[in-house]
Design a protein around this motif. Structure first.
Motif, short mmCIF file in Angstrom:
data_model
loop_
_atom_site.label_atom_id
_atom_site.label_comp_id
_atom_site.label_asym_id
_atom_site.label_seq_id
_atom_site.Cartn_x
_atom_site.Cartn_y
_atom_site.Cartn_z
N ALA A 30 -5.79 0.13 3.75
CA ALA A 30 -7.08 0.77 4.03
C ALA A 30 -8.25 -0.17 3.75
N GLY A 52 -3.11 7.28 -4.56
CA GLY A 52 -4.34 7.16 -5.36
C GLY A 52 -5.48 6.52 -4.59
N GLY A 82 0.82 -1.21 0.00
CA GLY A 82 0.00 0.00 0.00
C GLY A 82 0.85 1.25 0.00
N ILE A 121 4.90 -1.55 -2.04
CA ILE A 121 4.26 -2.08 -3.25
C ILE A 121 2.87 -1.46 -3.38
N GLY A 140 -0.42 7.29 2.20
CA GLY A 140 0.36 8.02 3.21
C GLY A 140 0.92 7.11 4.28
N HIS A 141 0.08 6.18 4.78
CA HIS A 141 0.52 5.33 5.89
C HIS A 141 1.70 4.45 5.50
N GLY A 142 1.60 3.78 4.35
CA GLY A 142 2.66 2.88 3.92
C GLY A 142 3.96 3.64 3.67
N VAL A 193 -8.88 16.81 7.04
CA VAL A 193 -9.05 17.38 8.38
C VAL A 193 -8.06 16.70 9.34
N CYS A 209 1.83 -2.37 -9.26
CA CYS A 209 2.20 -3.74 -8.89
C CYS A 209 1.24 -4.19 -7.80
N GLU A 210 0.40 -5.14 -8.11
CA GLU A 210 -0.63 -5.55 -7.15
C GLU A 210 -0.18 -6.79 -6.38
N VAL A 211 -0.37 -6.77 -5.08
CA VAL A 211 -0.11 -7.97 -4.28
C VAL A 211 -1.32 -8.89 -4.43
N PHE A 221 -6.31 10.04 7.75
CA PHE A 221 -5.31 10.93 7.14
C PHE A 221 -4.53 11.66 8.22
N GLY A 261 -14.18 7.25 -1.74
CA GLY A 261 -13.09 6.32 -1.43
C GLY A 261 -13.70 5.19 -0.61
N TRP A 274 -8.71 2.36 9.57
CA TRP A 274 -8.71 3.80 9.88
C TRP A 274 -10.01 4.46 9.48
N VAL A 315 -13.66 3.16 2.60
CA VAL A 315 -13.10 3.25 3.95
C VAL A 315 -13.42 1.99 4.74
#
Ligand SMILES: Cc1cc2nc3c(=O)[nH]c(=O)nc-3n(C[C@H](O)[C@H](O)[C@H](O)COP(=O)(O)OP(=O)(O)OC[C@H]3O[C@@H](n4cnc5c(N)ncnc54)[C@H](O)[C@@H]3O)c2cc1C
Ligand SMILES: [Zn+2]
Lengths: 415, 93
Positions: A238, A70, A39, A63, A42-44, A79, A206-208, A369, A338, A364, A340
């Motif tokens: 996510a 995106g 992923g 990856i 932002g987190h990855g 926020v 590249c998809e896992v 975010f 998105g 999350w 969630v």
């Protein structure tokens, strides 16, 4: 890494900005890494950055099946706040907020973090009591919060309908002044650039497709670009987290639903803060470009389609017009959704899993975010030491069997 | 907006309905006897299916009845609706 500065900007203007170095490389995947992160949101990317920076891990791959940011990172309404009710969440989100406060300097990348304050409005005595409960809980946790009366509120919101003739008259508010917004793409890009400079391989498109597990320990991932070996894999996917953990035989307590948002045509500055309203149910801020950024409830049903239903948008705009009749002629430009990942207690799922070497950072939902720097930092620590960081511990999967939920049903809101 | 076929009233717009999540979840017959894991499964763990899911809907602003539906979580398309207590129709994908 080429450092960004005013001097560099000047220098590159002489060559018409044609010679800037690419912000990150585009490597082919190696056959093996110490840590694979699934992923590139932002987190990855943040976890990769802190693993390389603070824990000196050399061989890391991120990856991403699409493009960087995106997923929800690039779809969210940005926020940022730490006004949560429970002690565990307050510590987690406050840790993150403090990292936001130095992030542009840390990354040498302008993430446009703007602490413009976040207001929660009340329409009744009861709603105000609930907000006050949260207000005092925050103060107890050492997080600043202020109560606003109607006189003060008029100064904060000169254009809003604060009259007693409103359908649901506003009676008061609390504000977290350190709350704010940031530029979503810049956060992903800033961490990507920083991580890349520290040697992290960022592999896009590249998809896992499978997780390789032998003797209940993770051994790597199968991807559309071949097999990649690793003894540690961190999932930062996510809404797709549950889909991924199933590949290792693990179910997660979460459901994936669409969350929608929209922006208006750009306008002159007319709102310098963020407003959240749980009664009429919507939230709104104005971006630096001048667009009104608006969101509200998630769609109720399970979905992986990244689109939602029209009536949710309609209800959102009704709510906004309730607060801001002056916006009735503003045109909306874009709306999107998105997927969630919502948990039963609206708190994230973080930490170790039953599979050795497989770590989770997901669940999350509608509000991760703001946690990007914090979760990245804490998950890096957790993965590096194979032990849940004390701030991560309360958010483990074991809480659903022990019954120690971190109920943020009210404070998590929808952003 | 989705157009949903209430088995009692026919096709109506989505906002007349209330979504009830995954269908066919049974409460453990003897809650005192199951362990924490099984109880957590019942309370919190959902299949979160990518593809066709059996789920519950209520026609709350119509006849008020609950019913089941098979719906695809990737396209949102309803493949079948059927009554509470009945088994999900087979052979659909
Ligand atoms: C409309 C909307 C508004 C929001 N507003 C706010 C807000 O105001 N404030 C806030 O704090 N939060 C908000 N959120 C929530 C926030 O966006 C998310 O919690 C956060 O961005 C999650 O970041 P992430 O990096 O974990 O996930 P993502 O950014 O979604 O990244 C996950 C990545 O994993 C990739 N991936 C998935 N499966 C695979 C696979 N098999 N192989 C490879 N890659 C894979 C995806 O392509 C994606 O890029 C909002 C969300 C939405 C949708
Ligand atoms: Zn009906």
């Amino acid at each position: 890494m080429q450092k960004y500065s005013f001097f560099k900007l000047l220098q590159h203007s002489l060559s018409h900005h044609k010679n800037w170095q690419a912000a990150w490389r585009n490597p082919a995947p190696a056959r093996e890494y110490d840590i694979v992160i699934v992923g590139g949101g932002g987190h990855g990317l943040a976890a990769a950055y802190y693993l390389a920076k603070k824990h000196g891990v050399k061989r890391i791959a991120v990856i991403e099946k699409g493009w960087l940011g995106g997923g929800n990172t690039g779809r969210n309404t940005t926020v940022i706040r730490s006004n949560y009710l429970r002690d565990d969440s307050a510590r987690l989100y406050e840790h993150s907020l403090q990292l936001w406060e130095g992030l542009s300097q840390e990354l040498n990348y302008n993430v446009m973090f703007s602490q413009r304050g976040l207001l929660n409005l009340a329409h009744s005595h009861h709603e105000m009591s609930t907000l006050l409960q949260r207000h005092y809980a925050m103060i107890e946790n050492g997080i600043e919060s202020e109560i606003l009366n109607m006189q003060q509120l008029k100064k904060w919101l000169p254009n809003a309908n604060l009259t007693s003739s409103a359908r649901y008259p506003i009676t008061g508010a609390i504000v977290q002044r350190r709350g704010g917004t940031a530029r979503h793409d810049a956060v992903a890009w800033g961490y990507a650039r920083g991580a890349d400079a520290l040697g992290v391989d960022i592999i896009q498109q590249c998809e896992v497709q499978d997780l390789i597990v032998t003797n209940n320990a993770i051994k790597g991932v199968e991807t559309t670009k071949g097999t990649i070996k690793a003894d540690k894999v961190l999932l930062c996917a996510a809404g797709h987290s549950g889909h991924l953990t199933k590949m290792a035989g693990l179910e997660l307590p979460m459901v994936s639903v669409p969350l929608q948002a929209m922006v208006s045509e750009p306008m002159k500055p007319c709102m310098n803060t963020i407003i959240n309203d749980s009664t009429v149910h919507a939230y709104i801020s104005q971006s630096d470009k001048g667009e009104l950024v608006i969101g509200a409830s998630n769609d109720p049903y399970l979905s992986y389609s990244q689109r939602g239903s029209w009536q949710v948008n309609e209800e959102t705009l009704q709510a906004i017009l309730e607060l801001y009749p002056v916006f009735s002629r503003v045109k909306m430009m874009r709306h999107w959704a998105g997927i969630v990942d919502i948990t039963p207690d609206r708190s994230p799922l973080m930490g170790l899993t039953d599979v050795k070497g497989l770590y989770l950072d997901g669940g999350w939902g509608t509000g991760g975010f703001k946690a990007t720097p914090g979760a990245g930092d804490l998950m890096a620590d957790t993965v590096a030491n194979d032990k849940a960081h004390p701030l991560v511990k309360p958010f483990g999967l074991d809480r659903f069997t022990s019954g120690r939920l971190v109920d943020e049903g009210a404070a998590s809101g929808v952003h | 907006m989705l157009l949903i076929n209430c088995p009692f009233c026919g096709a109506r717009e989505e906002h007349e309905f209330h979504y009830g999540g995954q269908a066919h979840i049974t409460r453990p017959a003897d809650p005192e006897q199951v362990d924490d894991k099984a109880w957590a499964d019942y309370l919190y763990y959902r299949k979160n299916t990518l593809g066709l899911q059996a789920e519950r809907w209520q026609h709350s602003f119509g006849c008020g009845q609950w019913f089941n539906a098979l719906r695809c979580s990737q396209t949102h398309q309803f493949k079948a609706v059927y009554k509470m207590g009945d088994d999900a129709p087979e052979g659909l994908s």
